[in-house]
Design a protein around this motif. Sequence first.
Motif, PDB file in Angstrom:
ATOM      1  N   SER A 111       7.705  29.004  11.941  1.00  0.00           N
ATOM      2  CA  SER A 111       6.568  29.855  12.280  1.00  0.00           C
ATOM      3  C   SER A 111       5.757  29.307  13.447  1.00  0.00           C
ATOM      4  O   SER A 111       4.996  30.032  14.074  1.00  0.00           O
ATOM      5  CB  SER A 111       5.654  30.029  11.058  1.00  0.00           C
ATOM      6  OG  SER A 111       5.209  28.757  10.601  1.00  0.00           O
ATOM      7  N   GLU A 112       5.908  28.006  13.729  1.00  0.00           N
ATOM      8  CA  GLU A 112       5.132  27.403  14.807  1.00  0.00           C
ATOM      9  C   GLU A 112       5.591  27.939  16.158  1.00  0.00           C
ATOM     10  O   GLU A 112       6.777  28.153  16.392  1.00  0.00           O
ATOM     11  CB  GLU A 112       5.259  25.878  14.796  1.00  0.00           C
ATOM     12  CG  GLU A 112       4.744  25.207  13.542  1.00  0.00           C
ATOM     13  CD  GLU A 112       5.757  25.208  12.417  1.00  0.00           C
ATOM     14  OE1 GLU A 112       6.910  25.614  12.699  1.00  0.00           O
ATOM     15  OE2 GLU A 112       5.414  24.839  11.289  1.00  0.00           O
ATOM     16  N   PHE A 113       4.612  28.139  17.019  1.00  0.00           N
ATOM     17  CA  PHE A 113       4.936  28.610  18.365  1.00  0.00           C
ATOM     18  C   PHE A 113       4.035  27.903  19.365  1.00  0.00           C
ATOM     19  O   PHE A 113       2.814  27.854  19.192  1.00  0.00           O
ATOM     20  CB  PHE A 113       4.738  30.120  18.486  1.00  0.00           C
ATOM     21  CG  PHE A 113       4.768  30.607  19.906  1.00  0.00           C
ATOM     22  CD1 PHE A 113       5.963  30.715  20.583  1.00  0.00           C
ATOM     23  CD2 PHE A 113       3.595  30.928  20.572  1.00  0.00           C
ATOM     24  CE1 PHE A 113       5.990  31.149  21.898  1.00  0.00           C
ATOM     25  CE2 PHE A 113       3.620  31.373  21.875  1.00  0.00           C
ATOM     26  CZ  PHE A 113       4.819  31.481  22.537  1.00  0.00           C
ATOM     27  N   THR A 114       4.646  27.316  20.376  1.00  0.00           N
ATOM     28  CA  THR A 114       3.892  26.628  21.417  1.00  0.00           C
ATOM     29  C   THR A 114       4.274  27.213  22.767  1.00  0.00           C
ATOM     30  O   THR A 114       5.452  27.242  23.130  1.00  0.00           O
ATOM     31  CB  THR A 114       4.190  25.116  21.419  1.00  0.00           C
ATOM     32  OG1 THR A 114       3.901  24.579  20.122  1.00  0.00           O
ATOM     33  CG2 THR A 114       3.346  24.402  22.460  1.00  0.00           C
ATOM     34  N   LEU A 115       3.266  27.680  23.494  1.00  0.00           N
ATOM     35  CA  LEU A 115       3.525  28.256  24.809  1.00  0.00           C
ATOM     36  C   LEU A 115       3.908  27.154  25.793  1.00  0.00           C
ATOM     37  O   LEU A 115       3.279  26.094  25.811  1.00  0.00           O
ATOM     38  CB  LEU A 115       2.275  28.983  25.314  1.00  0.00           C
ATOM     39  CG  LEU A 115       2.438  29.823  26.586  1.00  0.00           C
ATOM     40  CD1 LEU A 115       3.277  31.060  26.296  1.00  0.00           C
ATOM     41  CD2 LEU A 115       1.071  30.226  27.133  1.00  0.00           C
ATOM     42  N   PRO A 116       4.953  27.352  26.602  1.00  0.00           N
ATOM     43  CA  PRO A 116       5.316  26.339  27.610  1.00  0.00           C
ATOM     44  C   PRO A 116       4.154  26.039  28.550  1.00  0.00           C
ATOM     45  O   PRO A 116       3.213  26.827  28.685  1.00  0.00           O
ATOM     46  CB  PRO A 116       6.470  27.019  28.364  1.00  0.00           C
ATOM     47  CG  PRO A 116       7.056  27.975  27.380  1.00  0.00           C
ATOM     48  CD  PRO A 116       5.903  28.480  26.568  1.00  0.00           C
ATOM     49  N   ASP A 117       4.239  24.893  29.224  1.00  0.00           N
ATOM     50  CA  ASP A 117       3.105  24.389  30.011  1.00  0.00           C
ATOM     51  C   ASP A 117       2.839  25.190  31.279  1.00  0.00           C
ATOM     52  O   ASP A 117       1.698  25.491  31.601  1.00  0.00           O
ATOM     53  CB  ASP A 117       3.340  22.920  30.375  1.00  0.00           C
ATOM     54  CG  ASP A 117       3.344  22.037  29.140  1.00  0.00           C
ATOM     55  OD1 ASP A 117       2.670  22.410  28.158  1.00  0.00           O
ATOM     56  OD2 ASP A 117       4.036  21.011  29.140  1.00  0.00           O
ATOM     57  N   ASN A 118       3.883  25.503  32.046  1.00  0.00           N
ATOM     58  CA  ASN A 118       3.648  26.148  33.339  1.00  0.00           C
ATOM     59  C   ASN A 118       4.323  27.521  33.409  1.00  0.00           C
ATOM     60  O   ASN A 118       5.143  27.877  32.558  1.00  0.00           O
ATOM     61  CB  ASN A 118       4.142  25.258  34.490  1.00  0.00           C
ATOM     62  CG  ASN A 118       5.610  24.881  34.330  1.00  0.00           C
ATOM     63  OD1 ASN A 118       6.478  25.738  34.321  1.00  0.00           O
ATOM     64  ND2 ASN A 118       5.891  23.591  34.204  1.00  0.00           N
ATOM     65  N   ASP A 119       3.954  28.274  34.446  1.00  0.00           N
ATOM     66  CA  ASP A 119       4.440  29.650  34.579  1.00  0.00           C
ATOM     67  C   ASP A 119       5.957  29.724  34.726  1.00  0.00           C
ATOM     68  O   ASP A 119       6.591  30.651  34.214  1.00  0.00           O
ATOM     69  CB  ASP A 119       3.771  30.322  35.783  1.00  0.00           C
ATOM     70  CG  ASP A 119       2.301  30.630  35.521  1.00  0.00           C
ATOM     71  OD1 ASP A 119       1.887  30.554  34.349  1.00  0.00           O
ATOM     72  OD2 ASP A 119       1.572  30.932  36.485  1.00  0.00           O
ATOM     73  N   LYS A 120       6.553  28.753  35.417  1.00  0.00           N
ATOM     74  CA  LYS A 120       8.003  28.758  35.606  1.00  0.00           C
ATOM     75  C   LYS A 120       8.721  28.643  34.269  1.00  0.00           C
ATOM     76  O   LYS A 120       9.693  29.362  33.991  1.00  0.00           O
ATOM     77  CB  LYS A 120       8.422  27.611  36.530  1.00  0.00           C
ATOM     78  CG  LYS A 120       9.912  27.592  36.841  1.00  0.00           C
ATOM     79  CD  LYS A 120      10.262  26.468  37.793  1.00  0.00           C
ATOM     80  CE  LYS A 120      11.763  26.450  38.088  1.00  0.00           C
ATOM     81  NZ  LYS A 120      12.138  25.348  39.015  1.00  0.00           N
ATOM     82  N   MET A 121       8.235  27.746  33.412  1.00  0.00           N
ATOM     83  CA  MET A 121       8.836  27.570  32.095  1.00  0.00           C
ATOM     84  C   MET A 121       8.596  28.788  31.210  1.00  0.00           C
ATOM     85  O   MET A 121       9.446  29.168  30.401  1.00  0.00           O
ATOM     86  CB  MET A 121       8.276  26.310  31.430  1.00  0.00           C
ATOM     87  CG  MET A 121       8.671  25.022  32.113  1.00  0.00           C
ATOM     88  SD  MET A 121       7.948  23.553  31.310  1.00  0.00           S
ATOM     89  CE  MET A 121       8.763  23.613  29.715  1.00  0.00           C
TER      90      MET A 121
END
Length: 253
Positions: A111-121
């Motif tokens: 259930s965990e979700f972490t948004l990537p750090d930068n726009d490219k990722m």
Amino acid sequence: MSYAIIIILIVALLIAAIFINAVQQHRQKQEAERRTELAKQRGVVDETESVIAATVNMPVSSRLIGVLHNRALNALRVMNEYAGTSELKNRINNTEQAAAAALSDDSSAPSEFTLPDNDKMIIQYIQAVKKLRIILRSEHSKGQIDSKVFLDEDKQLERLQVKVNVETLIKRGRAALQTNMLGSARQYFEKAKIALENQNTQDDYSSTKLAQLNEWLNEIQSNLKNVNAQDRAKKQEEERDELDELFAPKKKW
């Protein structure tokens, strides 16, 4: 008589040449088809392995990973039929083990979700989710997975796609707030709100985020009213100063 034999030999040679040419063309066609099929299946394997690598940091189920390994396995088996090598056989064995291990694991998607750090990722993340949904639909149409698995996994991927979209909009909205760009922040938050409201089914994530977005939008609306009130007051003060200057008694020299 000799002329007849010569003619017969010439005809026989012509027939033999035509037959040999036909056989060669057939073999060339088979070889071209073999190379085309090998290239096609190699593309399937490369694409699938690339998507599997992208899922390392994604909250997807083991069952979906098993579907991906099984897709690569089927392509490797076709390649082995056309060009069997020891390397291919080793890859088939390894992929069989990976598919079996993933499919035997009945754990659901984290259930965990972490948004990537930068726009490219983030872009790569979104592309991977879209590719997963395309592959899932393709495997379902081929009869490789049943309808229930397809519907369950596609629903999870759809929710993940919404989460990435919403979290990206919220991230940009918060950044706009920090620079006091209230109008831009409001637009980002409103888009995120619409994305959540357009979902067919609501969950805890949607409810929580909608509550946060409504709170931020109310704060922005309140701040914009204050800014507008201050602007109106400032404009009225400037107009009053102009009137005072206009009707002020003229000095006598």
